[in-house]
Design an enzyme around this catalytic site. Structure first.
Site, PDB file in Angstrom:
ATOM      1  N   LYS A   4      -2.260  -7.745  13.786  1.00  0.00           N
ATOM      2  CA  LYS A   4      -2.684  -8.315  12.509  1.00  0.00           C
ATOM      3  C   LYS A   4      -3.718  -9.415  12.694  1.00  0.00           C
ATOM      4  O   LYS A   4      -4.614  -9.584  11.871  1.00  0.00           O
ATOM      5  CB  LYS A   4      -1.480  -8.920  11.783  1.00  0.00           C
ATOM      6  CG  LYS A   4      -0.565  -7.898  11.130  1.00  0.00           C
ATOM      7  CD  LYS A   4       0.582  -8.607  10.426  1.00  0.00           C
ATOM      8  CE  LYS A   4       1.652  -7.640   9.942  1.00  0.00           C
ATOM      9  NZ  LYS A   4       1.408  -7.083   8.618  1.00  0.00           N
ATOM     10  N   ASN A  33       9.757  -1.409   7.818  1.00  0.00           N
ATOM     11  CA  ASN A  33       9.335  -2.811   7.878  1.00  0.00           C
ATOM     12  C   ASN A  33       9.121  -3.351   6.481  1.00  0.00           C
ATOM     13  O   ASN A  33       8.739  -2.646   5.561  1.00  0.00           O
ATOM     14  CB  ASN A  33       8.074  -2.968   8.733  1.00  0.00           C
ATOM     15  CG  ASN A  33       6.796  -2.885   7.921  1.00  0.00           C
ATOM     16  OD1 ASN A  33       6.358  -3.871   7.315  1.00  0.00           O
ATOM     17  ND2 ASN A  33       6.200  -1.693   7.878  1.00  0.00           N
ATOM     18  N   CYS A  46       0.496  -1.439   0.226  1.00  0.00           N
ATOM     19  CA  CYS A  46       1.631  -1.950   0.979  1.00  0.00           C
ATOM     20  C   CYS A  46       2.871  -1.959   0.092  1.00  0.00           C
ATOM     21  O   CYS A  46       2.881  -2.613  -0.950  1.00  0.00           O
ATOM     22  CB  CYS A  46       1.348  -3.373   1.473  1.00  0.00           C
ATOM     23  SG  CYS A  46       2.710  -3.999   2.430  1.00  0.00           S
ATOM     24  N   LYS A  68      -7.133   2.240   1.699  1.00  0.00           N
ATOM     25  CA  LYS A  68      -5.903   2.791   2.296  1.00  0.00           C
ATOM     26  C   LYS A  68      -4.900   3.123   1.203  1.00  0.00           C
ATOM     27  O   LYS A  68      -4.561   2.268   0.386  1.00  0.00           O
ATOM     28  CB  LYS A  68      -5.313   1.793   3.291  1.00  0.00           C
ATOM     29  CG  LYS A  68      -4.097   2.349   4.020  1.00  0.00           C
ATOM     30  CD  LYS A  68      -3.817   1.562   5.271  1.00  0.00           C
ATOM     31  CE  LYS A  68      -2.596   2.071   6.001  1.00  0.00           C
ATOM     32  NZ  LYS A  68      -2.315   1.323   7.220  1.00  0.00           N
TER      33      LYS A  68
END
Ligand SMILES: Cc1cc2nc3c(=O)[nH]c(=O)nc-3n(C[C@H](O)[C@H](O)[C@H](O)COP(=O)(O)O)c2cc1C
Length: 356
Positions: A72, A117, A182, A217
């Site tokens: 990251k 996660n 996300c 994404k």
């Protein structure tokens, strides 16, 4: 028996995030001197002309990259290059440092060769990442920069977040990724709504004097109509590609104890779904929009499926955790064999081979 197959049972006794931190520390050691970098590259890099991909106005030495989330904060890009990856995507980088969710927030699902996660965009923030890139230099392989917003940002503030991170970090990037998929950040609004996406792309377009390729994404869970609607927007703004896919909220068919943990599922169980998204997008765009395929890649066969479904490049995270340092070499070597088996001269010839 490889060294990693002996170390892995020990590492897997540790909490997943602790093991990840130890792994990163080892990679920082690898990266810290020229001789260790060179020795690692000697042991792990696999080069073959058939694997080269020309895309985004640069050359990828092979199509197997490291997915966002592993590095990251751009701490180990050179070590990942030495391990044989064809490109590295750093991030998600946010404008300011952010702690993310409380630990534990990363879980191994060993029986399923998966992970869950809910890191929640923990990271050092763009200023430190920029300093690190200035100090260490970008790796020789292409570098992707995945940009995100602060968890607490409103819809309007989010646009400014993307603009600021883009402005700071695009000069280092071979491509930039807008991450709106996300599943484990607390959003007060729909990040992937068409109106919001248009506002982000308009802002970045105005900022992008150097014409750095911009990709978006997407997640694996959206119905096909929304994915294709997003593709329409991406094409209307003349963006450069899609990354498919992020982690999933689905828990179908899992056996491991940790399957009830909330967060994003990655690894083997999402491989098929992510390939289906790649195929749908490639079909819809007649292979005209570059796709980076990610989700459950752990072998040459899994990488090749995504390439044949329309991905020009692939990435992995979970497959690297389970497969260890020789993962990229093993996949790249296997890809060359698969190309030879099927009579393709180069990997680029195999892209979209399964489409009608
Ligand atoms: C621990 C962890 C952290 C991640 N963090 C990010 C992130 O910050 N940004 C992002 O776009 N994707 C992130 N991802 C998603 C991966 O980039 C990738 O899309 C997903 O894990 C599917 O690939 P895999 O099955 O090879 O792991 C993360 C994944 C994991 C496992």
């Amino acid at each position: 028996m490889t060294l990693y197959s002996r170390v892995r049972p020990l590492a897997f006794k540790l909490p997943a995030e602790t093991a990840h931190e130890l792994g990163k520390r080892t990679l920082r050691g690898v990266q810290s001197t020229r001789p260790t970098r060179k020795a690692t590259a000697y042991a792990y890099r696999f080069e073959h002309p058939a694997l080269e991909v020309d895309l985004f106005e640069t050359t990828f030495p092979n199509p197997v990259g490291v997915a966002a989330g592993f590095d990251k904060n751009a701490e180990v890009t050179h070590a990942l290059e030495a391990l044989g990856f064809g490109f590295v995507e750093i991030g998600t980088v946010t404008p300011y440092p952010q702690a993310g969710n409380d630990r534990p927030r990363l879980f191994r699902l060993r029986e399923d060769e998966a992970m869950v996660n809910r890191m929640g965009f923990n990271g050092d923030g763009m200023v430190r990442v920029k300093e690190r890139l200035e100090r260490d230099g970008a790796p020789d392989v292409p570098l992707g920069v995945n940009v995100g917003k602060m968890n607490a940002s409103t819809e309007r503030e989010a646009i400014e977040d993307y603009r600021r991170v883009f402005d700071r970090l695009a000069p280092f990037a071979d491509y930039v990724v807008v991450n709106v998929s996300c599943p484990n950040t607390p959003d007060e609004f729909d990040e992937a709504s068409p109106a919001h996406l248009r506002a982000i792309f308009e802002t970045l377009e105005a900022e992008n004097d150097e014409h750095v390729p911009i990709l978006v994404k997407i997640g694996p869970d959206d119905p096909e109509e929304s994915v294709l609607e997003l593709v329409d927007i991406v094409q209307a703004f003349d963006l450069d590609g899609l990354i498919a896919t992020n982690t999933s909220t689905s828990r179908d068919g899992l056996r491991s104890e940790s399957r009830e943990e909330w967060g994003g599922l990655s690894g083997k169980p999402i491989a098929e779904r992510s390939t289906a998204v790649i195929r749908a997008v490639a079909d819809y765009t007649d292979g005209e929009l570059p796709i980076v395929g990610v989700g459950g890649v752990d072998s040459a066969e899994r990488a090749y499926e995504k390439i044949r479904a329309g991905a020009s490049l692939v990435q992995l995270y979970t497959g690297f955790v389970y497969g260890g340092p020789s993962t990229a070499k093993r996949i790249n070597r296997g890809l060359v064999e698969l190309l030879e088996r099927d009579g393709f001269a180069t990997i680029e010839d195999a892209v979209g081979a399964d489409l009608d």
